[in-house]
Design a protein around this motif. Structure first.
Motif, mmCIF file in Angstrom:
data_model
loop_
_atom_site.group_PDB
_atom_site.id
_atom_site.type_symbol
_atom_site.label_atom_id
_atom_site.label_comp_id
_atom_site.label_asym_id
_atom_site.label_seq_id
_atom_site.Cartn_x
_atom_site.Cartn_y
_atom_site.Cartn_z
ATOM 1 N N TRP A 136 0.827 -1.199 0.000
ATOM 2 C CA TRP A 136 0.000 0.000 0.000
ATOM 3 C C TRP A 136 0.870 1.262 0.000
ATOM 4 C CZ3 TRP A 136 -0.759 4.394 2.862
ATOM 5 C CH2 TRP A 136 -1.894 5.144 2.545
ATOM 6 N N PHE A 137 1.914 1.282 0.812
ATOM 7 C CA PHE A 137 2.780 2.470 0.904
ATOM 8 C C PHE A 137 3.511 2.744 -0.418
ATOM 9 C CE2 PHE A 137 2.227 1.284 5.343
ATOM 10 C CZ PHE A 137 1.949 2.518 5.915
ATOM 11 N N VAL A 138 3.965 1.677 -1.053
ATOM 12 C CA VAL A 138 4.692 1.833 -2.320
ATOM 13 C C VAL A 138 3.754 2.345 -3.410
ATOM 14 C CG1 VAL A 138 6.035 0.616 -4.087
ATOM 15 C CG2 VAL A 138 6.351 0.040 -1.673
ATOM 16 N N TYR A 139 2.559 1.766 -3.485
ATOM 17 C CA TYR A 139 1.618 2.168 -4.539
ATOM 18 C C TYR A 139 0.994 3.530 -4.261
ATOM 19 C CZ TYR A 139 2.380 -2.051 -7.024
ATOM 20 O OH TYR A 139 3.003 -3.024 -7.749
ATOM 21 N N GLU A 140 0.903 3.884 -3.008
ATOM 22 C CA GLU A 140 0.412 5.215 -2.672
ATOM 23 C C GLU A 140 1.398 6.255 -3.229
ATOM 24 O OE1 GLU A 140 -0.628 8.808 -0.882
ATOM 25 O OE2 GLU A 140 1.243 7.819 -0.289
ATOM 26 N N ALA A 141 2.699 5.993 -3.085
ATOM 27 C CA ALA A 141 3.725 6.903 -3.625
ATOM 28 C C ALA A 141 3.705 6.893 -5.152
ATOM 29 C CB ALA A 141 5.102 6.503 -3.110
ATOM 30 N N LEU A 142 3.580 5.703 -5.710
ATOM 31 C CA LEU A 142 3.600 5.543 -7.166
ATOM 32 C C LEU A 142 2.400 6.238 -7.813
ATOM 33 C CD1 LEU A 142 5.518 3.928 -9.060
ATOM 34 C CD2 LEU A 142 3.989 1.991 -8.809
ATOM 35 N N GLU A 143 1.225 6.073 -7.202
ATOM 36 C CA GLU A 143 -0.002 6.529 -7.858
ATOM 37 C C GLU A 143 -0.371 7.965 -7.510
ATOM 38 O OE1 GLU A 143 -2.858 3.289 -7.550
ATOM 39 O OE2 GLU A 143 -1.453 1.978 -8.616
ATOM 40 N N LEU A 175 -3.837 1.257 -12.266
ATOM 41 C CA LEU A 175 -3.883 1.717 -10.878
ATOM 42 C C LEU A 175 -4.335 0.621 -9.905
ATOM 43 C CD1 LEU A 175 -5.295 5.327 -11.420
ATOM 44 C CD2 LEU A 175 -2.913 4.603 -11.179
ATOM 45 N N ARG A 176 -3.574 0.467 -8.833
ATOM 46 C CA ARG A 176 -3.793 -0.649 -7.899
ATOM 47 C C ARG A 176 -4.335 -0.234 -6.547
ATOM 48 N NH1 ARG A 176 -4.925 -4.705 -9.784
ATOM 49 N NH2 ARG A 176 -5.666 -3.184 -11.273
ATOM 50 N N LEU A 177 -4.277 1.044 -6.213
ATOM 51 C CA LEU A 177 -4.614 1.454 -4.843
ATOM 52 C C LEU A 177 -6.044 1.086 -4.419
ATOM 53 C CD1 LEU A 177 -2.605 2.569 -2.886
ATOM 54 C CD2 LEU A 177 -3.329 4.880 -3.448
ATOM 55 N N PRO A 178 -7.076 1.325 -5.248
ATOM 56 C CA PRO A 178 -8.433 0.939 -4.832
ATOM 57 C C PRO A 178 -8.550 -0.570 -4.550
ATOM 58 C CG PRO A 178 -8.522 2.425 -6.722
ATOM 59 C CD PRO A 178 -7.082 2.031 -6.556
ATOM 60 N N SER A 179 -7.895 -1.395 -5.387
ATOM 61 C CA SER A 179 -7.937 -2.857 -5.181
ATOM 62 C C SER A 179 -7.195 -3.246 -3.908
ATOM 63 C CB SER A 179 -7.298 -3.573 -6.370
ATOM 64 O OG SER A 179 -7.889 -3.163 -7.568
ATOM 65 N N HIS A 196 10.595 2.768 -11.753
ATOM 66 C CA HIS A 196 9.779 2.185 -10.673
ATOM 67 C C HIS A 196 8.434 1.701 -11.208
ATOM 68 C CE1 HIS A 196 12.524 3.173 -7.415
ATOM 69 N NE2 HIS A 196 12.794 4.267 -8.109
ATOM 70 N N HIS A 197 7.873 2.469 -12.125
ATOM 71 C CA HIS A 197 6.605 2.108 -12.765
ATOM 72 C C HIS A 197 6.763 0.757 -13.461
ATOM 73 C CE1 HIS A 197 3.197 2.559 -15.590
ATOM 74 N NE2 HIS A 197 2.715 3.462 -14.738
ATOM 75 N N TYR A 198 7.823 0.617 -14.219
ATOM 76 C CA TYR A 198 8.095 -0.617 -14.971
ATOM 77 C C TYR A 198 8.288 -1.818 -14.032
ATOM 78 C CZ TYR A 198 11.217 -4.042 -17.209
ATOM 79 O OH TYR A 198 11.806 -5.199 -17.631
ATOM 80 N N THR A 199 9.143 -1.663 -13.034
ATOM 81 C CA THR A 199 9.440 -2.823 -12.169
ATOM 82 C C THR A 199 8.205 -3.277 -11.402
ATOM 83 O OG1 THR A 199 10.278 -1.337 -10.451
ATOM 84 C CG2 THR A 199 11.908 -2.355 -11.860
ATOM 85 N N ARG A 200 7.332 -2.345 -11.029
ATOM 86 C CA ARG A 200 6.142 -2.736 -10.277
ATOM 87 C C ARG A 200 5.064 -3.316 -11.183
ATOM 88 N NH1 ARG A 200 7.223 -3.773 -5.379
ATOM 89 N NH2 ARG A 200 5.519 -5.085 -6.064
ATOM 90 N N PHE A 204 -6.270 -7.372 -12.874
ATOM 91 C CA PHE A 204 -6.337 -6.166 -13.703
ATOM 92 C C PHE A 204 -7.591 -6.239 -14.573
ATOM 93 C CE2 PHE A 204 -1.984 -6.378 -12.386
ATOM 94 C CZ PHE A 204 -1.523 -5.056 -12.347
ATOM 95 N N GLU A 205 -8.687 -5.753 -14.011
ATOM 96 C CA GLU A 205 -9.974 -5.855 -14.711
ATOM 97 C C GLU A 205 -9.953 -5.144 -16.068
ATOM 98 O OE1 GLU A 205 -13.351 -6.544 -13.013
ATOM 99 O OE2 GLU A 205 -12.290 -7.716 -11.514
ATOM 100 N N GLY A 206 -9.191 -4.039 -16.138
ATOM 101 C CA GLY A 206 -9.203 -3.231 -17.355
ATOM 102 C C GLY A 206 -8.244 -3.700 -18.438
#
Length: 215
Positions: free
Chosen positions: A46-53, A74-78, A122-126, A159-161
């Motif tokens: 959550w902390f990593v994706y909060e920073a990323l997104e 985007l992963r934060l809502p999930s 960071h976007h790519y690796t995640r 990844f629904e989308g």
């Protein structure tokens, strides 16, 4: 001459393997740790994706990083749905970052703020990792802890989308190949990819110390 996407993949291969084969991840995927360890790992994400997104929003119009910002990633809502399932409705009140996680999230935020090309690393690796190896984690988690298939507890990995992950990854690599950067900057991005994997591996080590298997 190798393409930029191929250079990134080759350069970060060693760190990628190290991250995937960390003791914590091996124990988690081997079913040797309880669901609490999985929940703790999900909290760190959550902390990593909060920073990323939160960084993604301000970079959407950036000429270098902008083309990589896809809302369907985007992963934060999930993640938040998963945490509500794993930790209950008050999950935010007990959410804590390990020092290694804080260092990782801070570096992502720093790149988002000051260095768009570094943010791409960071976007790519995640996200490409989530679309690939993340599916193995989802499958193991469903079988180990009985989460509903692609349901609460593992929504982060769904990844629904994105109906065709292979095609999406191919298009993503084409974006990397067309990135607006000279050779020196590309080399710096490759170095940042390695750093991203090292930061991720440090989180696994910290989780491994928190959840040691009794000898």
């Amino acid at each position: 001459m190798d393409s930029f996407s191929a250079l990134i993949r080759t350069a970060s291969h060693e760190q990628h393997v190290e991250a995937e084969t960390s003791t914590f991840m091996s124990d988690l995927l081997g079913g040797r740790l309880g669901v609490d360890a999985y929940a703790r790992y999900t909290e760190q994400l959550w902390f990593v994706y909060e920073a990323l997104e939160s960084g993604a929003r301000q970079l959407a119009s950036d000429p270098v990083a902008g083309p990589f910002i896809h809302p369907e990633l985007l992963r934060l809502p999930s993640l938040e749905q998963d945490l509500a399932h794993l930790r209950g409705p008050d999950w935010r009140s007990s959410l804590t970052a390990l020092p290694a996680t804080r260092a990782y999230a801070d570096r992502v935020a720093e790149c988002a703020r000051d260095w768009p090309a570094g943010y791409i690393a960071h976007h790519y690796t995640r996200y490409l990792g989530d679309l690939s190896g993340g599916q193995i984690i989802r499958d193991k988690a469903e079988r180990t802890w009985g989460f509903p298939k692609k349901g609460d507890g593992v929504r982060f990995y769904v990844f629904e989308g994105i109906s065709n992950p292979a095609a999406f990854k191919r298009e993503y690599r084409e974006l990397l190949d067309g990135v607006r950067a000279d050779d020196l900057e590309k080399q710096r991005v490759i170095t940042e990819c390695k750093r991203a994997f090292a930061l991720n591996t440090a989180v696994f080590h910290a989780l491994g110390e928190e959840f040691p298997l009794s000898a």
